[in-house]
Design a protein around this motif. Structure first.
Motif, PDB file in Angstrom:
ATOM      1  N   GLY A 148      -9.942  -1.995   7.814  1.00 21.30           N
ATOM      2  CA  GLY A 148      -9.097  -1.046   8.753  1.00 21.30           C
ATOM      3  C   GLY A 148      -7.899  -1.142   8.835  1.00 21.30           C
ATOM      4  N   SER A 149      -7.218  -0.429   9.594  1.00 24.34           N
ATOM      5  CA  SER A 149      -5.796  -0.519   9.832  1.00 24.34           C
ATOM      6  C   SER A 149      -5.375  -0.460  11.265  1.00 24.34           C
ATOM      7  CB  SER A 149      -5.163   1.059   9.405  1.00 24.34           C
ATOM      8  OG  SER A 149      -3.867   1.006   8.783  1.00 24.34           O
ATOM      9  N   GLN A 150      -4.074  -1.014  11.414  1.00 21.95           N
ATOM     10  CA  GLN A 150      -3.444  -1.358  12.765  1.00 21.95           C
ATOM     11  C   GLN A 150      -4.491  -2.353  13.606  1.00 21.95           C
ATOM     12  OE1 GLN A 150      -0.526  -0.923  13.925  1.00 21.95           O
ATOM     13  NE2 GLN A 150      -0.751  -1.613  16.076  1.00 21.95           N
ATOM     14  N   GLY A 209      -5.171  -4.889   3.349  1.00 17.99           N
ATOM     15  CA  GLY A 209      -4.393  -4.744   4.306  1.00 17.99           C
ATOM     16  C   GLY A 209      -4.809  -4.581   5.768  1.00 17.99           C
ATOM     17  N   GLY A 210      -4.041  -3.965   6.672  1.00 17.06           N
ATOM     18  CA  GLY A 210      -4.384  -3.694   7.877  1.00 17.06           C
ATOM     19  C   GLY A 210      -3.675  -4.609   9.311  1.00 17.06           C
ATOM     20  N   LEU A 211      -2.876  -5.311   8.821  1.00 17.80           N
ATOM     21  CA  LEU A 211      -2.399  -6.126   9.801  1.00 17.80           C
ATOM     22  C   LEU A 211      -1.600  -4.884  10.688  1.00 17.80           C
ATOM     23  CD1 LEU A 211      -0.747  -9.286   8.933  1.00 17.80           C
ATOM     24  CD2 LEU A 211      -2.723  -9.065  10.432  1.00 17.80           C
ATOM     25  N   TYR A 266       2.802   6.183   7.419  1.00 15.73           N
ATOM     26  CA  TYR A 266       1.882   7.198   7.880  1.00 15.73           C
ATOM     27  C   TYR A 266       2.644   8.304   8.511  1.00 15.73           C
ATOM     28  CZ  TYR A 266      -1.018   3.496   6.059  1.00 15.73           C
ATOM     29  OH  TYR A 266      -1.608   2.689   5.287  1.00 15.73           O
ATOM     30  N   HIS A 288     -11.242  -4.419   2.634  1.00 14.09           N
ATOM     31  CA  HIS A 288     -10.338  -3.723   3.601  1.00 14.09           C
ATOM     32  C   HIS A 288     -10.947  -3.072   4.676  1.00 14.09           C
ATOM     33  CE1 HIS A 288      -6.540  -1.731   4.898  1.00 14.09           C
ATOM     34  NE2 HIS A 288      -7.319  -0.644   5.030  1.00 14.09           N
ATOM     35  N   GLU A 320      -2.614  -6.430   0.595  1.00 17.82           N
ATOM     36  CA  GLU A 320      -2.056  -5.075   0.529  1.00 17.82           C
ATOM     37  C   GLU A 320      -1.778  -4.272   1.778  1.00 17.82           C
ATOM     38  OE1 GLU A 320      -5.950  -3.338  -0.536  1.00 17.82           O
ATOM     39  OE2 GLU A 320      -6.225  -3.641  -2.612  1.00 17.82           O
ATOM     40  N   PRO A 321      -0.724  -4.902   2.242  1.00 19.14           N
ATOM     41  CA  PRO A 321      -0.063  -4.456   3.510  1.00 19.14           C
ATOM     42  C   PRO A 321       0.606  -3.393   3.496  1.00 19.14           C
ATOM     43  CG  PRO A 321       1.497  -6.291   2.619  1.00 19.14           C
ATOM     44  CD  PRO A 321       0.307  -5.987   1.668  1.00 19.14           C
ATOM     45  N   ALA A 374       0.751  -1.181   0.035  1.00 20.49           N
ATOM     46  CA  ALA A 374       0.098   0.039   0.177  1.00 20.49           C
ATOM     47  C   ALA A 374       0.829   1.170   0.107  1.00 20.49           C
ATOM     48  CB  ALA A 374      -1.003  -0.070   1.179  1.00 20.49           C
ATOM     49  N   ARG A 433       1.502  -0.539   6.467  1.00 24.32           N
ATOM     50  CA  ARG A 433       2.145  -0.421   7.793  1.00 24.32           C
ATOM     51  C   ARG A 433       2.911  -1.755   8.289  1.00 24.32           C
ATOM     52  NH1 ARG A 433      -0.017   2.595  11.628  1.00 24.32           N
ATOM     53  NH2 ARG A 433      -2.116   2.282  10.546  1.00 24.32           N
ATOM     54  N   ARG A 468     -15.060  -3.454  -4.346  1.00 27.74           N
ATOM     55  CA  ARG A 468     -14.803  -3.438  -2.775  1.00 27.74           C
ATOM     56  C   ARG A 468     -16.156  -3.452  -2.016  1.00 27.74           C
ATOM     57  NH1 ARG A 468     -11.244   0.721   0.648  1.00 27.74           N
ATOM     58  NH2 ARG A 468     -11.642   0.194   2.607  1.00 27.74           N
ATOM     59  N   LYS A 476       0.321   4.339  -0.195  1.00 28.40           N
ATOM     60  CA  LYS A 476       0.066   5.538   0.638  1.00 28.40           C
ATOM     61  C   LYS A 476       0.969   5.416   2.200  1.00 28.40           C
ATOM     62  CE  LYS A 476      -4.087   4.314   3.063  1.00 28.40           C
ATOM     63  NZ  LYS A 476      -4.475   3.094   2.972  1.00 28.40           N
TER      64      LYS A 476
HETATM   65  C1  LIG Z   1      -4.481   1.925   3.709  1.00 27.81           C
HETATM   66  C2  LIG Z   1      -5.042   0.914   2.961  1.00 27.81           C
HETATM   67  C3  LIG Z   1      -4.281  -0.300   2.921  1.00 27.81           C
HETATM   68  C4  LIG Z   1      -3.043  -0.702   3.977  1.00 27.81           C
HETATM   69  O1  LIG Z   1      -3.320  -0.487   5.151  1.00 27.81           O
HETATM   70  P1  LIG Z   1      -2.392  -0.846   6.203  1.00 27.81           P
HETATM   71  O2  LIG Z   1      -3.097  -0.795   7.512  1.00 27.81           O
HETATM   72  O3  LIG Z   1      -1.276   0.175   6.176  1.00 27.81           O
HETATM   73  O4  LIG Z   1      -1.731  -2.454   6.029  1.00 27.81           O
HETATM   74  C5  LIG Z   1      -4.419  -1.338   1.963  1.00 27.81           C
HETATM   75  N1  LIG Z   1      -5.717  -1.216   1.105  1.00 27.81           N
HETATM   76  C6  LIG Z   1      -6.538  -0.123   1.195  1.00 27.81           C
HETATM   77  C7  LIG Z   1      -7.544  -0.257   0.455  1.00 27.81           C
HETATM   78  C8  LIG Z   1      -6.180   0.967   1.977  1.00 27.81           C
HETATM   79  O5  LIG Z   1      -6.823   2.023   2.085  1.00 27.81           O
END
Ligand SMILES: *Cc1c(COP(=O)(O)O)cnc(C)c1O
Length: 419
Positions: free
Chosen positions: A204-206, A241-243, A375, A202, A278-279, A61, A281, A152, A63
């Motif tokens: 969420g994150s963390q 992603g999100g792990l 981030y 996807h 899509e990892p 990812a 973080r 999605r 970003k």
């Molecule tokens: C932000 C995002 C990710 C990455 O998330 P992490 O928490 O950094 O792994 C993956 N896919 C999508 C669609 C996102 O918006």
């Protein structure tokens, strides 16, 4: 695991003393470790090896940390890219990531962005509404192309993370509700210029627990069956992603990538889909630190204020989502102290930690914020007319400035000629 460790009394990034980087570049400065990134990429690739049919794609990812030097390292590790803007798409391509290893996510892709990415090539557009699919259809039709697309899905599960980094509940803007998926796919199948091939989620994150991910993936699995029954040839499932990453020994310990991979293997065993991950973080979070200098220590009502030269404009996460960062002296003096760590910006939100027990430091000492590789620099801004923080990449005993300190005031402003 990371490569920021104390060697003979002072913290190093791999083999480079952080004091040397601060001396040469000034502070604040982001410092990234190539060895740590490579290690995390390898752990993720190993965790999902053999999952799904065909070779899984780990699409980083962008970003999380879009620095070109970082992208080139990850490209070399065999990662693809998950992009959410045409700027990120161009960066991924410039770093040598092949179009068939890029997925295009994001809730607000414009017509111009879709047209450029379609012309350049992508593995899949992850569409977030039927309206977006209609726009993509018109663009693809005009280009005489077939745009690979997946929707999605918003599975409506609580991710158990901070509200501002939760994306998969009914009240979030992301994706289409699972209940509307069959209708959206049926319409997309009738639109010209679209190759309906995938599905994505996807939430969420963390994320600390993988239970919400498992719940989301199970919903996706049910939908894949229903969509195939309806006539859609779903071959690619993008699990997002999100792990989460560990932030310190006394902080919540997120599930390990190995456990995540085992869960994915179990849940997706009969999907007969190629899998994309899509990892963000996970790959870069602990591969970076923000190096800052103590400006002064000011007495406070409860605890002293430790005022550092990094602010919320350099590292937004604590102000934005109450994120916790480990904070350490680069050259510890031995004693400990309880302090409030703040930046120089004129906002009460410019607070990195309250009542934190940490290394005792004095004005002029170097301090670092851990877990700042994701981030961090990418969210930095010029509030209070502060320059954008520079970035340094370390590889063994070598280091290089990979983004200069940017003073925005002599960058883009133009005086009106009618002044
Ligand atoms: C932000 C995002 C990710 C990455 O998330 P992490 O928490 O950094 O792994 C993956 N896919 C999508 C669609 C996102 O918006």
């Amino acid at each position: 695991m990371d490569h920021f460790a104390n060697r003979s009394g002072s913290l190093h990034a791999e083999d480079v003393p952080l004091t040397a980087i601060a001396e040469a570049v000034g502070t604040p400065v982001y410092v990234y470790s190539v060895a740590t990134m490579k290690r995390h990429a390898e752990v993720m690739l190993d965790a999902v090896a053999g999952c799904g049919s065909g070779e899984p794609l780990v699409a980083y990812a962008v970003k999380a940390n879009p620095n070109g030097a970082v992208l080139r390292v990850l490209q070399g590790c065999g990662l693809g890219a998950d992009v959410v803007s045409i700027g990120e798409y161009r960066r991924a391509r410039a770093a040598g990531i092949a179009p068939e290893r890029i997925v295009f996510s994001g809730v607000g892709k414009t017509a111009e962005e879709m047209a450029e990415a379609l012309a350049g090539g992508v593995l899949q557009f992850n569409a977030e509404s039927i309206e977006e699919a209609r726009m993509l259809s018109a663009i693809a039709d005009a280009q005489g192309k077939s745009a690979p697309i997946g929707f999605r899905i918003n599975p409506d599960v609580e991710a158990g993370t901070h509200a501002k980094i939760t994306t998969g509940t009914a009240d979030n803007k992301f994706g289409i509700p699972a209940a509307e998926a069959l209708g959206a796919y049926a319409e997309a199948e009738r639109l010209p210029g679209l190759k309906v091939q995938g599905i994505t989620v996807h939430i969420g994150s963390q994320l600390v627990s993988i239970a919400p991910l498992e719940a989301a993936f199970r919903r996706l699995g049910e939908l894949i069956g229903a969509l195939r029954a309806q006539g859609s040839d779903i071959r690619l499932a993008d699990l997002g992603g999100g792990l989460g990453v560990p932030h310190g020994a006394d902080q919540p310990q997120p599930a390990l990538p190995e456990a995540y991979g085992a869960m994915v293997r179990r849940v997706t065993a009969d999907w007969n889909c190629r899998l994309v991950f899509e990892p963000g973080r996970l790959i870069v979070g602990n591969a970076g630190v923000l190096l800052t200098r103590v400006v002064r220590v000011k007495p406070g009502a409860s605890h002293p204020w430790l005022i550092v030269d990094a602010g919320m404009n350099d590292l937004m996460r604590p102000a934005l989502y109450d994120a916790w960062h480990g904070i350490e002296a680069v050259t510890p003096r031995g004693a400990k102290a309880t302090v409030n760590v703040v930046g120089p910006v004129c906002e009460s939100g410019d607070t990195f930690a309250m009542a934190r027990e940490m290394d005792a430091v004095e004005a002029g000492d170097l301090v670092l914020f851990r877990t700042a590789g994701a981030y961090g620099a990418t969210m930095a801004n010029g509030y209070n007319s502060r320059p954008l923080t520079p970035e340094v990449l370390v590889d063994g005993d070598r280091w290089a400035l990979v983004r200069k300190r940017i003073d925005l005031s002599d960058c883009a402003e133009v005086d009106p000629d009618w002044r």
